[in-house]
Motif scaffolding. Sequence first.
Motif, PDB file in Angstrom:
ATOM      1  N   SER A  84     -15.410   2.698  37.972  1.00 27.61           N
ATOM      2  CA  SER A  84     -16.551   2.914  38.855  1.00 27.61           C
ATOM      3  C   SER A  84     -17.551   1.774  38.683  1.00 27.61           C
ATOM      4  CB  SER A  84     -17.203   4.269  38.584  1.00 27.61           C
ATOM      5  OG  SER A  84     -17.623   4.351  37.241  1.00 27.61           O
ATOM      6  N   ASP A  85     -18.330   1.567  39.715  1.00 28.60           N
ATOM      7  CA  ASP A  85     -19.323   0.492  39.705  1.00 28.60           C
ATOM      8  C   ASP A  85     -20.484   0.836  38.785  1.00 28.60           C
ATOM      9  OD1 ASP A  85     -17.964  -1.132  41.531  1.00 28.60           O
ATOM     10  OD2 ASP A  85     -18.833  -0.067  43.234  1.00 28.60           O
ATOM     11  N   THR A  86     -21.122  -0.212  38.274  1.00 29.82           N
ATOM     12  CA  THR A  86     -22.348  -0.090  37.490  1.00 29.82           C
ATOM     13  C   THR A  86     -23.443  -0.843  38.237  1.00 29.82           C
ATOM     14  OG1 THR A  86     -21.896  -2.079  36.195  1.00 29.82           O
ATOM     15  CG2 THR A  86     -21.045  -0.002  35.323  1.00 29.82           C
ATOM     16  N   GLU A  87     -24.606  -0.940  37.612  1.00 32.60           N
ATOM     17  CA  GLU A  87     -25.693  -1.703  38.240  1.00 32.60           C
ATOM     18  C   GLU A  87     -25.267  -3.154  38.461  1.00 32.60           C
ATOM     19  OE1 GLU A  87     -26.468  -0.659  34.680  1.00 32.60           O
ATOM     20  OE2 GLU A  87     -26.265   1.289  35.662  1.00 32.60           O
ATOM     21  N   ASP A  88     -24.489  -3.681  37.541  1.00 32.51           N
ATOM     22  CA  ASP A  88     -23.964  -5.046  37.632  1.00 32.51           C
ATOM     23  C   ASP A  88     -22.589  -4.951  38.295  1.00 32.51           C
ATOM     24  OD1 ASP A  88     -22.874  -7.556  37.275  1.00 32.51           O
ATOM     25  OD2 ASP A  88     -23.395  -7.709  35.156  1.00 32.51           O
ATOM     26  N   THR A  89     -22.479  -5.452  39.514  1.00 30.97           N
ATOM     27  CA  THR A  89     -21.227  -5.302  40.260  1.00 30.97           C
ATOM     28  C   THR A  89     -20.040  -5.999  39.593  1.00 30.97           C
ATOM     29  OG1 THR A  89     -21.812  -7.203  41.627  1.00 30.97           O
ATOM     30  CG2 THR A  89     -22.386  -5.014  42.471  1.00 30.97           C
ATOM     31  N   ARG A  90     -20.313  -6.878  38.628  1.00 28.86           N
ATOM     32  CA  ARG A  90     -19.214  -7.548  37.916  1.00 28.86           C
ATOM     33  C   ARG A  90     -18.646  -6.672  36.810  1.00 28.86           C
ATOM     34  NH1 ARG A  90     -22.553 -12.458  35.962  1.00 28.86           N
ATOM     35  NH2 ARG A  90     -23.938 -10.677  35.725  1.00 28.86           N
ATOM     36  N   ARG A  91     -19.358  -5.631  36.429  1.00 29.77           N
ATOM     37  CA  ARG A  91     -18.904  -4.737  35.349  1.00 29.77           C
ATOM     38  C   ARG A  91     -18.422  -3.416  35.937  1.00 29.77           C
ATOM     39  NH1 ARG A  91     -20.939  -5.982  29.938  1.00 29.77           N
ATOM     40  NH2 ARG A  91     -20.662  -3.790  29.443  1.00 29.77           N
ATOM     41  N   LYS A  92     -17.288  -2.965  35.456  1.00 29.82           N
ATOM     42  CA  LYS A  92     -16.726  -1.694  35.902  1.00 29.82           C
ATOM     43  C   LYS A  92     -16.683  -0.723  34.738  1.00 29.82           C
ATOM     44  CE  LYS A  92     -15.674  -3.106  40.057  1.00 29.82           C
ATOM     45  NZ  LYS A  92     -16.410  -2.641  41.197  1.00 29.82           N
ATOM     46  N   GLN A  93     -17.090   0.495  35.004  1.00 26.62           N
ATOM     47  CA  GLN A  93     -17.092   1.566  34.017  1.00 26.62           C
ATOM     48  C   GLN A  93     -15.728   2.257  34.048  1.00 26.62           C
ATOM     49  OE1 GLN A  93     -19.965   1.998  32.414  1.00 26.62           O
ATOM     50  NE2 GLN A  93     -19.352   3.721  31.184  1.00 26.62           N
ATOM     51  N   ILE A  94     -15.141   2.526  32.865  1.00 27.98           N
ATOM     52  CA  ILE A  94     -13.864   3.229  32.792  1.00 27.98           C
ATOM     53  C   ILE A  94     -14.143   4.715  32.619  1.00 27.98           C
ATOM     54  CG2 ILE A  94     -11.673   3.442  31.569  1.00 27.98           C
ATOM     55  CD1 ILE A  94     -12.166   0.636  30.412  1.00 27.98           C
ATOM     56  N   GLU A  95     -13.508   5.525  33.446  1.00 23.51           N
ATOM     57  CA  GLU A  95     -13.681   6.972  33.380  1.00 23.51           C
ATOM     58  C   GLU A  95     -12.329   7.651  33.532  1.00 23.51           C
ATOM     59  OE1 GLU A  95     -16.407   7.995  36.473  1.00 23.51           O
ATOM     60  OE2 GLU A  95     -18.070   6.915  35.549  1.00 23.51           O
ATOM     61  N   LEU A  96     -12.236   8.863  33.008  1.00 26.37           N
ATOM     62  CA  LEU A  96     -11.027   9.661  33.188  1.00 26.37           C
ATOM     63  C   LEU A  96     -11.016  10.245  34.590  1.00 26.37           C
ATOM     64  CD1 LEU A  96     -10.937  11.696  29.849  1.00 26.37           C
ATOM     65  CD2 LEU A  96      -9.688   9.613  30.397  1.00 26.37           C
ATOM     66  N   THR A  97      -9.826  10.369  35.149  1.00 28.46           N
ATOM     67  CA  THR A  97      -9.697  11.045  36.435  1.00 28.46           C
ATOM     68  C   THR A  97      -9.718  12.555  36.212  1.00 28.46           C
ATOM     69  OG1 THR A  97      -7.290  11.116  36.287  1.00 28.46           O
ATOM     70  CG2 THR A  97      -8.274   9.171  37.381  1.00 28.46           C
ATOM     71  N   GLN A  98      -9.853  13.296  37.280  1.00 31.74           N
ATOM     72  CA  GLN A  98      -9.816  14.754  37.184  1.00 31.74           C
ATOM     73  C   GLN A  98      -8.467  15.204  36.629  1.00 31.74           C
ATOM     74  OE1 GLN A  98     -12.545  16.565  37.716  1.00 31.74           O
ATOM     75  NE2 GLN A  98     -11.452  18.360  37.005  1.00 31.74           N
ATOM     76  N   ALA A  99      -7.394  14.533  37.027  1.00 33.69           N
ATOM     77  CA  ALA A  99      -6.059  14.882  36.533  1.00 33.69           C
ATOM     78  C   ALA A  99      -5.960  14.664  35.022  1.00 33.69           C
ATOM     79  CB  ALA A  99      -4.998  14.074  37.268  1.00 33.69           C
ATOM     80  N   ALA A 100      -6.573  13.605  34.511  1.00 33.80           N
ATOM     81  CA  ALA A 100      -6.565  13.349  33.068  1.00 33.80           C
ATOM     82  C   ALA A 100      -7.358  14.428  32.329  1.00 33.80           C
ATOM     83  CB  ALA A 100      -7.129  11.967  32.763  1.00 33.80           C
ATOM     84  N   LEU A 101      -8.482  14.835  32.899  1.00 37.27           N
ATOM     85  CA  LEU A 101      -9.273  15.905  32.284  1.00 37.27           C
ATOM     86  C   LEU A 101      -8.481  17.212  32.247  1.00 37.27           C
ATOM     87  CD1 LEU A 101     -12.734  15.113  33.903  1.00 37.27           C
ATOM     88  CD2 LEU A 101     -12.104  14.827  31.494  1.00 37.27           C
ATOM     89  N   LEU A 102      -7.721  17.505  33.294  1.00 40.26           N
ATOM     90  CA  LEU A 102      -6.875  18.702  33.309  1.00 40.26           C
ATOM     91  C   LEU A 102      -5.783  18.599  32.245  1.00 40.26           C
ATOM     92  CD1 LEU A 102      -6.530  19.322  37.160  1.00 40.26           C
ATOM     93  CD2 LEU A 102      -7.817  20.696  35.503  1.00 40.26           C
ATOM     94  N   HIS A 103      -5.278  17.395  32.032  1.00 42.80           N
ATOM     95  CA  HIS A 103      -4.279  17.178  30.975  1.00 42.80           C
ATOM     96  C   HIS A 103      -4.879  17.522  29.609  1.00 42.80           C
ATOM     97  CE1 HIS A 103      -1.010  15.367  28.698  1.00 42.80           C
ATOM     98  NE2 HIS A 103      -1.913  14.670  28.046  1.00 42.80           N
ATOM     99  N   PHE A 104      -6.095  17.089  29.361  1.00 46.32           N
ATOM    100  CA  PHE A 104      -6.758  17.413  28.091  1.00 46.32           C
ATOM    101  C   PHE A 104      -7.008  18.921  27.973  1.00 46.32           C
ATOM    102  CE2 PHE A 104      -7.853  12.834  27.842  1.00 46.32           C
ATOM    103  CZ  PHE A 104      -7.360  12.593  26.573  1.00 46.32           C
ATOM    104  N   ASP A 105      -7.300  19.571  29.086  1.00 43.87           N
ATOM    105  CA  ASP A 105      -7.449  21.031  29.070  1.00 43.87           C
ATOM    106  C   ASP A 105      -6.142  21.687  28.625  1.00 43.87           C
ATOM    107  OD1 ASP A 105     -10.062  20.818  29.974  1.00 43.87           O
ATOM    108  OD2 ASP A 105      -9.580  21.354  32.058  1.00 43.87           O
TER     109      ASP A 105
END
Length: 118
Positions: A84-105
């Motif tokens: 996902s985007d951050t304030e600085d368009t050159r930097r991207k934030q890494i996040e889990l997808t909903q499917a990954a969160l369900l896997h952890f569940d």
Amino acid sequence: MSSPKRPADIYLRFLQLTEALRGLPSLPALDPLEERILAIVARAMQDEERLSVRDMMAKKELGAPATLHSRLTSMREKGWIMLSDTEDTRRKQIELTQAALLHFDKLSKCLLQAAKQN
């Protein structure tokens, strides 16, 4: 199967239960390095810390930046993470997808089931 006699039996039962998850149609499997990356991303999210692609590439213990970049790309294509985007368009934030969160569940349920069978 008799009831576990040692604490290690709980963990071994957990591993047995998680193996069953691998056969379920969900997200494509990860290689060992991708699993480590997933754990790092999950812990950062749990701690409400921001984790950018640059932050991940700075982790020398995970290998060369080119290797990490290819693994992150692979994990995105497999549906485990998103950028996902951050304030600085050159930097991207890494996040889990909903499917990954369900896997952890599902993993959490396996752990609780293994402990309950003790």
